[in-house]
Scaffold this motif. Structure first.
Motif, PDB file in Angstrom:
ATOM      1  N   TYR A   1      31.787  -7.512  21.619  1.00  9.33           N
ATOM      2  CA  TYR A   1      33.114  -7.191  22.137  1.00  9.33           C
ATOM      3  C   TYR A   1      32.971  -6.281  23.362  1.00  9.33           C
ATOM      4  N   VAL A   2      33.970  -6.364  24.251  1.00  5.34           N
ATOM      5  CA  VAL A   2      34.059  -5.472  25.408  1.00  5.34           C
ATOM      6  C   VAL A   2      35.383  -4.724  25.305  1.00  5.34           C
ATOM      7  N   ILE A   3      35.325  -3.405  25.429  1.00 10.63           N
ATOM      8  CA  ILE A   3      36.536  -2.596  25.305  1.00 10.63           C
ATOM      9  C   ILE A   3      36.577  -1.541  26.404  1.00 10.63           C
ATOM     10  N   ARG A   4      37.782  -1.065  26.689  1.00 11.35           N
ATOM     11  CA  ARG A   4      37.958   0.090  27.539  1.00 11.35           C
ATOM     12  C   ARG A   4      37.752   1.348  26.693  1.00 11.35           C
ATOM     13  N   PRO A   5      37.407   2.467  27.319  1.00  8.62           N
ATOM     14  CA  PRO A   5      37.115   3.687  26.560  1.00  8.62           C
ATOM     15  C   PRO A   5      38.213   4.109  25.596  1.00  8.62           C
ATOM     16  N   GLN A   6      39.486   3.856  25.935  1.00  7.71           N
ATOM     17  CA  GLN A   6      40.578   4.289  25.060  1.00  7.71           C
ATOM     18  C   GLN A   6      40.622   3.521  23.740  1.00  7.71           C
ATOM     19  N   PHE A   7      39.884   2.382  23.684  1.00  5.86           N
ATOM     20  CA  PHE A   7      39.849   1.593  22.446  1.00  5.86           C
ATOM     21  C   PHE A   7      38.595   1.885  21.614  1.00  5.86           C
ATOM     22  N   PHE A   8      37.860   2.929  21.973  1.00 10.04           N
ATOM     23  CA  PHE A   8      36.596   3.231  21.293  1.00 10.04           C
ATOM     24  C   PHE A   8      36.812   3.506  19.801  1.00 10.04           C
ATOM     25  N   ILE A   9      37.652   4.474  19.459  1.00 10.10           N
ATOM     26  CA  ILE A   9      37.911   4.798  18.054  1.00 10.10           C
ATOM     27  C   ILE A   9      38.660   3.664  17.346  1.00 10.10           C
ATOM     28  N   PRO A  10      39.705   3.080  17.956  1.00 15.14           N
ATOM     29  CA  PRO A  10      40.364   1.942  17.285  1.00 15.14           C
ATOM     30  C   PRO A  10      39.415   0.789  16.979  1.00 15.14           C
ATOM     31  N   MET A  11      38.423   0.564  17.858  1.00 14.18           N
ATOM     32  CA  MET A  11      37.484  -0.531  17.619  1.00 14.18           C
ATOM     33  C   MET A  11      36.619  -0.243  16.400  1.00 14.18           C
ATOM     34  N   ILE A  12      36.123   0.979  16.290  1.00 18.36           N
ATOM     35  CA  ILE A  12      35.321   1.348  15.110  1.00 18.36           C
ATOM     36  C   ILE A  12      36.150   1.178  13.847  1.00 18.36           C
ATOM     37  N   THR A  13      37.396   1.680  13.903  1.00 16.77           N
ATOM     38  CA  THR A  13      38.278   1.607  12.733  1.00 16.77           C
ATOM     39  C   THR A  13      38.554   0.163  12.344  1.00 16.77           C
ATOM     40  N   LEU A  14      38.805  -0.684  13.335  1.00 18.93           N
ATOM     41  CA  LEU A  14      39.104  -2.094  13.085  1.00 18.93           C
ATOM     42  C   LEU A  14      37.930  -2.799  12.406  1.00 18.93           C
ATOM     43  N   LEU A  15      36.743  -2.649  12.972  1.00 22.46           N
ATOM     44  CA  LEU A  15      35.556  -3.308  12.399  1.00 22.46           C
ATOM     45  C   LEU A  15      35.207  -2.728  11.033  1.00 22.46           C
ATOM     46  N   ARG A  16      35.366  -1.423  10.908  1.00 24.48           N
ATOM     47  CA  ARG A  16      35.034  -0.756   9.639  1.00 24.48           C
ATOM     48  C   ARG A  16      35.973  -1.227   8.525  1.00 24.48           C
ATOM     49  N   ASN A  17      37.286  -1.282   8.817  1.00 25.97           N
ATOM     50  CA  ASN A  17      38.245  -1.711   7.796  1.00 25.97           C
ATOM     51  C   ASN A  17      38.007  -3.162   7.395  1.00 25.97           C
ATOM     52  N   ALA A  18      37.687  -3.995   8.386  1.00 29.80           N
ATOM     53  CA  ALA A  18      37.380  -5.395   8.078  1.00 29.80           C
ATOM     54  C   ALA A  18      36.145  -5.483   7.193  1.00 29.80           C
ATOM     55  N   ALA A  19      35.146  -4.644   7.497  1.00 27.52           N
ATOM     56  CA  ALA A  19      33.913  -4.647   6.701  1.00 27.52           C
ATOM     57  C   ALA A  19      34.171  -4.136   5.288  1.00 27.52           C
ATOM     58  N   LEU A  20      35.047  -3.131   5.167  1.00 24.85           N
ATOM     59  CA  LEU A  20      35.381  -2.600   3.838  1.00 24.85           C
ATOM     60  C   LEU A  20      36.069  -3.664   2.988  1.00 24.85           C
ATOM     61  N   ASN A  21      36.996  -4.403   3.616  1.00 24.28           N
ATOM     62  CA  ASN A  21      37.645  -5.498   2.885  1.00 24.28           C
ATOM     63  C   ASN A  21      36.625  -6.554   2.489  1.00 24.28           C
ATOM     64  N   SER A  22      35.729  -6.852   3.411  1.00 25.26           N
ATOM     65  CA  SER A  22      34.678  -7.821   3.115  1.00 25.26           C
ATOM     66  C   SER A  22      33.782  -7.320   1.990  1.00 25.26           C
ATOM     67  N   LEU A  23      33.472  -6.004   2.034  1.00 25.75           N
ATOM     68  CA  LEU A  23      32.634  -5.409   0.991  1.00 25.75           C
ATOM     69  C   LEU A  23      33.310  -5.523  -0.367  1.00 25.75           C
ATOM     70  N   LYS A  24      34.620  -5.296  -0.392  1.00 23.33           N
ATOM     71  CA  LYS A  24      35.371  -5.402  -1.646  1.00 23.33           C
ATOM     72  C   LYS A  24      35.262  -6.809  -2.218  1.00 23.33           C
ATOM     73  N   TYR A  25      35.436  -7.813  -1.338  1.00 26.55           N
ATOM     74  CA  TYR A  25      35.333  -9.197  -1.797  1.00 26.55           C
ATOM     75  C   TYR A  25      33.901  -9.521  -2.227  1.00 26.55           C
TER      76      TYR A  25
END
Length: 273
Positions: free
Chosen positions: A149-173
């Motif tokens: 992915y390519v992001i602007r600096p202002q999306f740095f924390i939202p990007m981590i949160t987005l991928l992390r939450n997706a991974a957590l849901n995946s981990l649950k499954y």
């Protein structure tokens, strides 16, 4: 409402002017380092509240000949890693002679991701600041390189949160799937144990049945032999009884029936008594 928009626009203009002045006073290297420091500061501000158990450090491993800027990793309570991101930060001043494009760094970033065993690769970039594609938000370039992915600096924390939450849901499954698989394995093991018991029981039963049958046959043979002996004993007893009866019926008269001279002799002996 119009006044509000004018004030917000003025604030944005001031912020843009500040950053332009800020970049103009730095070399290209310093600009890059400042973006790294900016992202690190952003992360550290929320590290203990949002990511208390996460790893987020500079990538200092250059054994493979190259390295990214930062690596983010996080694991569950059992120590199973469920998310990992290789970050590369790219920036340059407006006066830099050689202008780079974001895609100039895709290949190397993908190489670093794979060598450091990271699942995702994220380029945090302020390059191509007039490009509407990259200015629109989070850009998925996985059509070129997997999970990048390519992001602007202002999306740095939202990007981590987005991928992390997706991974957590995946981990649950994955955990639920693992639980179901374990149950299926338990059933499979139960069936295997039951089958093994049946096989062993059947084998022991067959062996016992064969020995039992053999014992029955031996007993039958013994009974037959005893019946034969019994029959022979009964026959012998009958012959002895007949012999005894004949012995008891034996008389001189019968003995001398066909021998008159012997009978006369016995008669003479009897008279002389």
């Amino acid at each position: 409402m119009q006044l509000k928009y004018k004030n917000e626009l003025a604030a944005k203009d001031e912020q843009i002017a500040f950053y332009k002045d800020f970049k103009a006073r730095q070399s290209t290297k310093m600009v890059g380092e400042s973006l790294e420091q900016h992202c690190l500061t952003q992360f550290n501000q929320i590290r203990m509240t949002a990511f208390p158990s996460a790893y987020f450090e500079k990538d200092n491993d250059i054994k493979s000949g190259s390295k990214g800027d930062f690596i983010f990793r996080e694991a569950d309570a059992d120590g199973t890693e469920f998310i990992s991101i290789m970050f590369e930060m790219k920036n340059e001043s407006d006066t830099t002679a050689s202008k780079h494009k974001n895609e100039d760094f895709f290949k190397e970033l993908d190489k670093d991701r794979k060598e450091k065993n990271c699942e995702y690769a994220v380029l945090v970039s302020s390059l191509e600041n007039d490009n509407e594609l990259y200015n629109g938000g989070i850009v998925d370039v996985s059509y070129r390189y997997e999970k990048m992915y390519v992001i602007r600096p202002q999306f740095f924390i939202p990007m981590i949160t987005l991928l992390r939450n997706a991974a957590l849901n995946s981990l649950k499954y994955q955990q639920e799937l693992a639980f179901v698989r374990n149950q299926q394995l338990d059933i499979l093991h139960f069936e295997e144990n039951l089958g093994e018991f049946k096989d062993k029981f059947g084998r022991n039963y067959r062996l016992a049945s064969e020995k039992f049958q053999k014992a029955i046959e031996e007993i039958d043979k013994s009974i037959a032999q005893l019946e034969k002996v019994k029959k022979e004993l009964l026959s012998s007893e009958n012959n002895l009884r007949l012999a005894n009866d004949k012995a008891e019926e034996l008389t001189i008269k019968k003995l001398t029936k066909n021998a008159p001279s012997v009978r006369e002799m016995f008669d003479e002996l009897k008279k002389s008594e």
